[in-house]
Design a protein around this motif. Structure first.
Motif, PDB file in Angstrom:
ATOM      1  N   ILE A 286      87.387 126.393  84.102  1.00 36.96           N
ATOM      2  CA  ILE A 286      87.259 127.491  84.906  1.00 36.96           C
ATOM      3  C   ILE A 286      88.183 127.956  85.655  1.00 36.96           C
ATOM      4  CG2 ILE A 286      85.477 128.801  86.298  1.00 36.96           C
ATOM      5  CD1 ILE A 286      83.165 127.333  84.674  1.00 36.96           C
ATOM      6  N   LEU A 287      88.576 127.191  86.595  1.00 38.87           N
ATOM      7  CA  LEU A 287      89.498 127.203  87.643  1.00 38.87           C
ATOM      8  C   LEU A 287      90.898 127.653  86.927  1.00 38.87           C
ATOM      9  CD1 LEU A 287      88.830 124.306  89.967  1.00 38.87           C
ATOM     10  CD2 LEU A 287      88.388 126.514  90.661  1.00 38.87           C
ATOM     11  N   ILE A 288      91.024 126.919  85.888  1.00 39.67           N
ATOM     12  CA  ILE A 288      92.685 127.159  85.341  1.00 39.67           C
ATOM     13  C   ILE A 288      92.251 128.663  84.604  1.00 39.67           C
ATOM     14  CG2 ILE A 288      93.793 126.771  82.952  1.00 39.67           C
ATOM     15  CD1 ILE A 288      93.107 123.918  83.554  1.00 39.67           C
ATOM     16  N   ALA A 289      91.370 129.060  84.082  1.00 38.27           N
ATOM     17  CA  ALA A 289      91.219 130.303  83.562  1.00 38.27           C
ATOM     18  C   ALA A 289      91.191 131.329  84.782  1.00 38.27           C
ATOM     19  CB  ALA A 289      89.721 130.497  83.029  1.00 38.27           C
ATOM     20  N   VAL A 290      90.628 131.002  86.087  1.00 38.15           N
ATOM     21  CA  VAL A 290      90.688 131.935  87.148  1.00 38.15           C
ATOM     22  C   VAL A 290      92.478 132.202  87.602  1.00 38.15           C
ATOM     23  CG1 VAL A 290      90.360 132.213  89.547  1.00 38.15           C
ATOM     24  CG2 VAL A 290      88.514 131.707  87.872  1.00 38.15           C
ATOM     25  N   ALA A 291      92.886 130.917  87.667  1.00 40.62           N
ATOM     26  CA  ALA A 291      94.385 131.018  88.116  1.00 40.62           C
ATOM     27  C   ALA A 291      95.188 131.915  87.066  1.00 40.62           C
ATOM     28  CB  ALA A 291      95.022 129.476  88.147  1.00 40.62           C
ATOM     29  N   VAL A 292      95.063 131.661  85.680  1.00 42.36           N
ATOM     30  CA  VAL A 292      95.770 132.471  84.621  1.00 42.36           C
ATOM     31  C   VAL A 292      95.443 134.149  84.831  1.00 42.36           C
ATOM     32  CG1 VAL A 292      96.144 132.736  82.147  1.00 42.36           C
ATOM     33  CG2 VAL A 292      95.679 130.481  83.357  1.00 42.36           C
ATOM     34  N   ILE A 293      94.159 134.419  84.850  1.00 45.36           N
ATOM     35  CA  ILE A 293      93.819 135.907  84.943  1.00 45.36           C
ATOM     36  C   ILE A 293      94.218 136.432  86.154  1.00 45.36           C
ATOM     37  CG2 ILE A 293      91.924 137.471  85.272  1.00 45.36           C
ATOM     38  CD1 ILE A 293      90.374 135.526  83.616  1.00 45.36           C
ATOM     39  N   SER A 294      94.222 135.591  87.409  1.00 44.47           N
ATOM     40  CA  SER A 294      94.750 136.173  88.777  1.00 44.47           C
ATOM     41  C   SER A 294      96.191 136.364  88.445  1.00 44.47           C
ATOM     42  CB  SER A 294      94.372 135.126  89.827  1.00 44.47           C
ATOM     43  OG  SER A 294      93.013 135.072  89.893  1.00 44.47           O
ATOM     44  N   SER A 295      97.056 135.400  88.183  1.00 46.00           N
ATOM     45  CA  SER A 295      98.587 135.484  87.739  1.00 46.00           C
ATOM     46  C   SER A 295      98.772 136.707  87.095  1.00 46.00           C
ATOM     47  CB  SER A 295      98.996 134.259  87.248  1.00 46.00           C
ATOM     48  OG  SER A 295      98.782 133.305  87.981  1.00 46.00           O
ATOM     49  N   TYR A 296      97.918 136.825  85.899  1.00 42.80           N
ATOM     50  CA  TYR A 296      98.436 138.164  85.288  1.00 42.80           C
ATOM     51  C   TYR A 296      98.067 139.607  85.787  1.00 42.80           C
ATOM     52  CZ  TYR A 296      97.341 141.805  81.704  1.00 42.80           C
ATOM     53  OH  TYR A 296      96.933 143.020  80.970  1.00 42.80           O
ATOM     54  N   GLU A 297      97.089 139.470  86.694  1.00 37.52           N
ATOM     55  CA  GLU A 297      96.688 140.670  87.218  1.00 37.52           C
ATOM     56  C   GLU A 297      97.706 140.949  88.523  1.00 37.52           C
ATOM     57  OE1 GLU A 297      92.765 141.482  88.356  1.00 37.52           O
ATOM     58  OE2 GLU A 297      91.850 141.127  86.294  1.00 37.52           O
ATOM     59  N   VAL A 298      98.355 140.001  89.013  1.00 39.02           N
ATOM     60  CA  VAL A 298      99.324 140.123  90.082  1.00 39.02           C
ATOM     61  C   VAL A 298     100.585 140.664  89.609  1.00 39.02           C
ATOM     62  CG1 VAL A 298     100.861 139.002  91.581  1.00 39.02           C
ATOM     63  CG2 VAL A 298      98.377 138.397  91.513  1.00 39.02           C
ATOM     64  N   ILE A 299     101.001 140.047  88.273  1.00 32.02           N
ATOM     65  CA  ILE A 299     102.206 140.567  87.844  1.00 32.02           C
ATOM     66  C   ILE A 299     101.919 142.033  87.212  1.00 32.02           C
ATOM     67  CG2 ILE A 299     103.942 140.216  85.818  1.00 32.02           C
ATOM     68  CD1 ILE A 299     103.187 137.074  86.023  1.00 32.02           C
TER      69      ILE A 299
END
Length: 308
Positions: A286-299
């Protein structure tokens, strides 16, 4: 013509009493006009032809619906808000049920996995039934008291004050807003609900819980941001910058939590080593998924700002 009279009477029985006479006269005039036109074409018109005409018009109940459609329980203009509200409230109630039952389960209560699932389902159904009834009744009352939805809007507005024609991505859908709100409320409940209930144990270790408590103001800002989106419904540069800040904070806290022991699980015959490993693996995923989604939304939002 007795067949026509009986057909009209059958239609009127499906209508409210105050509408029967007006609609009956209109329907009769319509049928007689069709009979007159067919007589002019065919030269003669018998009972079999009248029966065929009435059959082609449809069952009396269907004809009555075309003249007087039944009013829906929830007004069309409120349906999307009703569905989104129901989705968010039921989602939050499900989270509460999961937290309560899981806290007791992880605390070492001797119960099997089947009883664990049934306990969640039972607790959720009890609360969801009341919530569903209350929300549906509230929106039904709002629908009944709402002004005619087909009536033109009389509120003051000016074409000059309308927002500029935007790109398709600038529109913020209600589904996205309510999904974000449900997720954020889920996090707040997950962190703080055990503290409000003295008989509930926290799922998190002391270190992880301390990090999440300090992170709560960011979640509150994200909730306010979602409510702002609900009002504006259009991405602007300032909203995108705030969204970047929120997602960057989520990215940072997820990376920090990856370096800590997040869950507080006591060994018990119910769980065993396998159950503990699965739980730890699940939270890391779950933490990895949150990190990936957050990174995508920042970019994504950074690129959108450049395009504005």
């Amino acid at each position: 013509m007795d067949m026509v009279e009986r057909y009209i009477a059958a239609v009127q029985r499906e209508l409210p009493e105050d509408k029967r006479d007006d609609i009956g006269r209109e329907l009769k005039a319509n049928i007689l006009d069709q009979i007159e036109a067919l007589e002019a074409q065919q030269g003669q018109f018998n009972d079999a032809d009248v029966s065929s005409l009435l059959i082609s018009m449809g069952h009396p109940r269907d004809v009555a619906i075309t003249y007087y459609p039944p009013k829906p329980l929830i007004a069309t203009s409120l349906m999307r808000l009703y569905a989104s509200t129901l989705y968010m409230v039921l989602g939050v109630l499900f989270v509460i049920s999961v937290i309560e039952v899981t806290s007791n389960w992880l605390g070492g209560n001797s119960t099997g996995i089947i009883r664990f699932v049934l306990a969640i389902a039972s607790d959720f159904i009890n609360s969801a039934f009341f919530a569903f009834s209350a929300i549906t009744i509230s929106f039904a009352v709002m629908s009944r008291t709402q002004a005619n939805e087909n009536k033109p809007r009389t509120c003051r507005w000016s074409p000059e004050k309308l927002p500029t024609a935007s790109k398709s991505w600038q529109h913020i859908g209600l589904d996205n807003i309510f999904t974000d709100l449900a997720t954020l409320l889920f996090l707040i409940l997950l962190i703080w609900y055990p503290l409000w209930r003295s008989d509930s144990n926290s799922l998190f270790s002391a270190e992880a819980l301390e990090i999440l408590r300090w992170f709560t103001p960011v979640i509150v800002v994200a909730v306010v941001h979602s409510l702002w989106q609900l009002r504006v419904r259009l991405w602007s540069a300032s909203m995108l910058w705030l969204n970047i800040g929120v997602n960057a904070a989520f990215l940072a806290v997820s990376l920090i939590l990856m370096q800590t022991e997040v869950l507080q699980i006591e060994a018990s015959p119910t769980l065993g080593d396998w159950g503990i490993n699965v739980a730890q693996y699940g939270i890391n995923t779950i933490l990895i998924a949150v990190a990936v989604i957050s990174s995508y939304e920042v970019i994504r939002d950074a690129r959108r700002i450049r395009r504005l």
